[in-house]
Write a protein that holds these residues in place. Structure first.
Motif, mmCIF file in Angstrom:
data_model
loop_
_atom_site.group_PDB
_atom_site.id
_atom_site.type_symbol
_atom_site.label_atom_id
_atom_site.label_comp_id
_atom_site.label_asym_id
_atom_site.label_seq_id
_atom_site.Cartn_x
_atom_site.Cartn_y
_atom_site.Cartn_z
ATOM 1 N N VAL A 173 -21.055 -35.033 -33.430
ATOM 2 C CA VAL A 173 -21.241 -36.433 -33.807
ATOM 3 C C VAL A 173 -22.725 -36.752 -33.887
ATOM 4 O O VAL A 173 -23.486 -36.450 -32.969
ATOM 5 C CB VAL A 173 -20.550 -37.374 -32.797
ATOM 6 C CG1 VAL A 173 -20.799 -38.835 -33.174
ATOM 7 C CG2 VAL A 173 -19.056 -37.088 -32.741
ATOM 8 N N GLY A 174 -23.105 -37.356 -35.022
ATOM 9 C CA GLY A 174 -24.501 -37.739 -35.214
ATOM 10 C C GLY A 174 -24.867 -37.739 -36.690
ATOM 11 O O GLY A 174 -24.192 -37.113 -37.509
ATOM 12 N N GLY A 175 -25.911 -38.471 -37.034
ATOM 13 C CA GLY A 175 -26.342 -38.526 -38.426
ATOM 14 C C GLY A 175 -25.535 -39.535 -39.224
ATOM 15 O O GLY A 175 -24.730 -40.296 -38.682
ATOM 16 N N ASP A 176 -25.743 -39.520 -40.534
ATOM 17 C CA ASP A 176 -25.093 -40.514 -41.386
ATOM 18 C C ASP A 176 -24.161 -39.888 -42.418
ATOM 19 O O ASP A 176 -23.771 -40.535 -43.385
ATOM 20 C CB ASP A 176 -26.147 -41.366 -42.105
ATOM 21 C CG ASP A 176 -27.084 -40.531 -42.975
ATOM 22 O OD1 ASP A 176 -26.937 -39.288 -42.983
ATOM 23 O OD2 ASP A 176 -27.951 -41.127 -43.637
ATOM 24 N N PRO A 190 -20.479 -38.991 -38.446
ATOM 25 C CA PRO A 190 -21.348 -40.066 -37.960
ATOM 26 C C PRO A 190 -20.733 -40.692 -36.708
ATOM 27 O O PRO A 190 -19.540 -40.511 -36.434
ATOM 28 C CB PRO A 190 -21.360 -41.063 -39.119
ATOM 29 C CG PRO A 190 -20.909 -40.288 -40.312
ATOM 30 C CD PRO A 190 -19.944 -39.272 -39.779
ATOM 31 N N PRO A 191 -21.493 -41.467 -35.956
ATOM 32 C CA PRO A 191 -20.928 -42.134 -34.771
ATOM 33 C C PRO A 191 -19.774 -43.058 -35.171
ATOM 34 O O PRO A 191 -19.756 -43.607 -36.273
ATOM 35 C CB PRO A 191 -22.110 -42.940 -34.220
ATOM 36 C CG PRO A 191 -23.321 -42.271 -34.772
ATOM 37 C CD PRO A 191 -22.930 -41.736 -36.109
ATOM 38 N N GLN A 192 -18.841 -43.227 -34.269
ATOM 39 C CA GLN A 192 -17.653 -44.021 -34.580
ATOM 40 C C GLN A 192 -17.997 -45.458 -34.939
ATOM 41 O O GLN A 192 -17.340 -46.067 -35.788
ATOM 42 C CB GLN A 192 -16.671 -43.992 -33.403
ATOM 43 C CG GLN A 192 -15.330 -44.644 -33.718
ATOM 44 C CD GLN A 192 -14.283 -44.365 -32.658
ATOM 45 O OE1 GLN A 192 -14.443 -43.474 -31.839
ATOM 46 N NE2 GLN A 192 -13.207 -45.118 -32.664
ATOM 47 N N HIS A 193 -19.049 -46.009 -34.326
ATOM 48 C CA HIS A 193 -19.388 -47.413 -34.600
ATOM 49 C C HIS A 193 -19.900 -47.621 -36.029
ATOM 50 O O HIS A 193 -20.012 -48.755 -36.496
ATOM 51 C CB HIS A 193 -20.426 -47.925 -33.591
ATOM 52 C CG HIS A 193 -21.746 -47.215 -33.645
ATOM 53 N ND1 HIS A 193 -22.664 -47.404 -34.663
ATOM 54 C CD2 HIS A 193 -22.306 -46.313 -32.800
ATOM 55 C CE1 HIS A 193 -23.731 -46.654 -34.448
ATOM 56 N NE2 HIS A 193 -23.542 -45.969 -33.323
ATOM 57 N N ALA A 194 -20.185 -46.526 -36.733
ATOM 58 C CA ALA A 194 -20.650 -46.635 -38.115
ATOM 59 C C ALA A 194 -19.495 -46.888 -39.081
ATOM 60 O O ALA A 194 -19.734 -47.207 -40.255
ATOM 61 C CB ALA A 194 -21.393 -45.365 -38.528
ATOM 62 N N PHE A 195 -18.254 -46.759 -38.613
ATOM 63 C CA PHE A 195 -17.092 -46.966 -39.467
ATOM 64 C C PHE A 195 -16.556 -48.379 -39.299
ATOM 65 O O PHE A 195 -16.747 -49.010 -38.261
ATOM 66 C CB PHE A 195 -16.007 -45.943 -39.137
ATOM 67 C CG PHE A 195 -16.379 -44.532 -39.525
ATOM 68 C CD1 PHE A 195 -15.945 -43.979 -40.712
ATOM 69 C CD2 PHE A 195 -17.192 -43.757 -38.694
ATOM 70 C CE1 PHE A 195 -16.295 -42.685 -41.087
ATOM 71 C CE2 PHE A 195 -17.547 -42.468 -39.055
ATOM 72 C CZ PHE A 195 -17.106 -41.939 -40.259
ATOM 73 N N ARG A 196 -15.841 -48.844 -40.319
ATOM 74 C CA ARG A 196 -15.366 -50.227 -40.295
ATOM 75 C C ARG A 196 -14.237 -50.450 -39.292
ATOM 76 O O ARG A 196 -13.932 -51.591 -38.934
ATOM 77 C CB ARG A 196 -14.918 -50.658 -41.693
ATOM 78 C CG ARG A 196 -13.754 -49.871 -42.262
ATOM 79 C CD ARG A 196 -13.267 -50.447 -43.594
ATOM 80 N NE ARG A 196 -12.215 -49.630 -44.179
ATOM 81 C CZ ARG A 196 -12.404 -48.808 -45.194
ATOM 82 N NH1 ARG A 196 -13.610 -48.678 -45.727
ATOM 83 N NH2 ARG A 196 -11.400 -48.104 -45.684
ATOM 84 N N SER A 197 -13.583 -49.352 -38.854
ATOM 85 C CA SER A 197 -12.498 -49.473 -37.888
ATOM 86 C C SER A 197 -12.254 -48.114 -37.244
ATOM 87 O O SER A 197 -12.626 -47.078 -37.815
ATOM 88 C CB SER A 197 -11.216 -49.953 -38.572
ATOM 89 O OG SER A 197 -10.700 -48.937 -39.422
ATOM 90 N N PRO A 198 -11.615 -48.087 -36.069
ATOM 91 C CA PRO A 198 -11.238 -46.802 -35.464
ATOM 92 C C PRO A 198 -10.328 -45.985 -36.385
ATOM 93 O O PRO A 198 -10.413 -44.756 -36.412
ATOM 94 C CB PRO A 198 -10.515 -47.212 -34.177
ATOM 95 C CG PRO A 198 -11.064 -48.563 -33.842
ATOM 96 C CD PRO A 198 -11.311 -49.219 -35.166
#
Length: 307
Positions: A173-176, A190-198
């Motif tokens: 996990v990491g990067g874009d 990418p980190p989970q918080h970068a997505f619009r939902s789980p």
């Protein structure tokens, strides 16, 4: 009096033309049937009588029907199945074509160099078709009750993570960027918080796991294509179809598709040049979906059957 011979239908061409028309409209048809706002949530098409899920190309042909958007009922049946149960297909109802392959054996002649091998005849698959009607077109069908979490425990919120964990795939996990590296055999997210939902995070992770499945020591697909190449585009088509199938089976409502217009152009070019490609892609996608879903113990115990 001269008799006229009716040309047989070319099901490969007809189905491919349908999908090409949908792609030309700007949206791959497999992204639509499980839109929660249109179809009441994700669900794989299944037979009314047997409960068995349809697979491969049938997922696409049934999903392209407008009936897939009209109701959350995923059930279909043949006219004969309805008739045998005293149900009535409504007059004027138009069915959807489904497909299966029948193995045909041809005897090897004496001049066939392979005829002395003691293997008997030569087998090849013959595409056959049948007609299916949606539950909404059939009077007398019992109401549809979607499975609850006890009946389908693989639709629990943590199902995707269970699959990833049991697959033992290395996920960093990491990067874009989200991708699978053939060089290091790992999935990058990418980190989970970068997505619009789980759910979107889960669906993209499953997409990359789809690529992971193609390694030589797993399903052994051609993974040699570079980004943007024809081979790469073929792989993306298969994995996106598999992603849709898995999201529908797991009940993931927010299935996040990342392939854009460039891939649509690649897919259109390939489909126009090869009327059997979408059938091969759907079959490969089903293998990917089956492979990944088998990592969920509850789903594996279910004993999914082909249809």
């Amino acid at each position: 009096m001269r008799s006229e011979t009716r040309n047989p239908r070319d099901h490969y061409a007809e189905t491919t033309d349908q999908i090409i028309a949908a792609l030309e409209a700007g949206t791959p048809p497999w992204r639509q049937p499980w839109d929660n706002a249109k179809a009441g949530g994700p669900s794989m098409p299944q037979n009314i009588v047997t409960g068995v899920r349809y697979r491969g190309i049938n997922v696409l042909t049934l999903g392209m029907s407008p009936l897939a958007f009209a109701t959350s009922d995923p059930r279909w049946a043949t006219y004969k199945q309805a008739q045998e149960r005293k149900w009535q297909v409504r007059k004027g109802a138009r069915g959807v074509t489904g497909f299966f392959y029948r193995r045909i054996e041809i005897d090897r002649g004496e001049g066939d160099p392979a005829g002395d091998g003691g293997e008997g005849g030569k087998w090849f698959p013959l595409l056959r078709s049948f007609t299916l009607f949606h539950a909404s077109q059939i009077d007398g069908v019992p109401d549809y009750c979607p499975p609850d979490i006890e009946e389908a425990p693989w639709r629990a919120p943590d199902a995707a993570e269970t699959i990833v964990r049991n697959s033992r795939a290395e996920v960093r996990v990491g990067g874009d960027r989200a991708f699978y590296s053939t060089l290091t055999d790992h999935v990058q997210m990418p980190p989970q918080h970068a997505f619009r939902s789980p759910a979107a995070w889960s669906s993209v992770q499953l997409h990359e796991l789809g690529h992971w499945s193609g390694a030589a020591h797993r399903l052994n697909r051609d993974m040699s294509g570079r980004f943007g190449s024809r081979v790469y585009s073929q792989e993306e088509l298969r994995v996106e179809l598999a992603q849709m199938m898995i999201c529908a089976e797991l009940g993931i409502r927010d299935c996040d598709f990342t392939n854009g217009a460039a891939y649509l152009a690649h897919w259109l070019k390939k489909l126009r040049g090869d009327k059997k490609e979408i059938f091969r892609a759907a079959a490969d996608a089903q293998r990917i979906a089956d492979y990944l879903l088998s990592f969920h113990p509850d789903y594996a115990m279910r004993g999914a059957s082909p249809s």
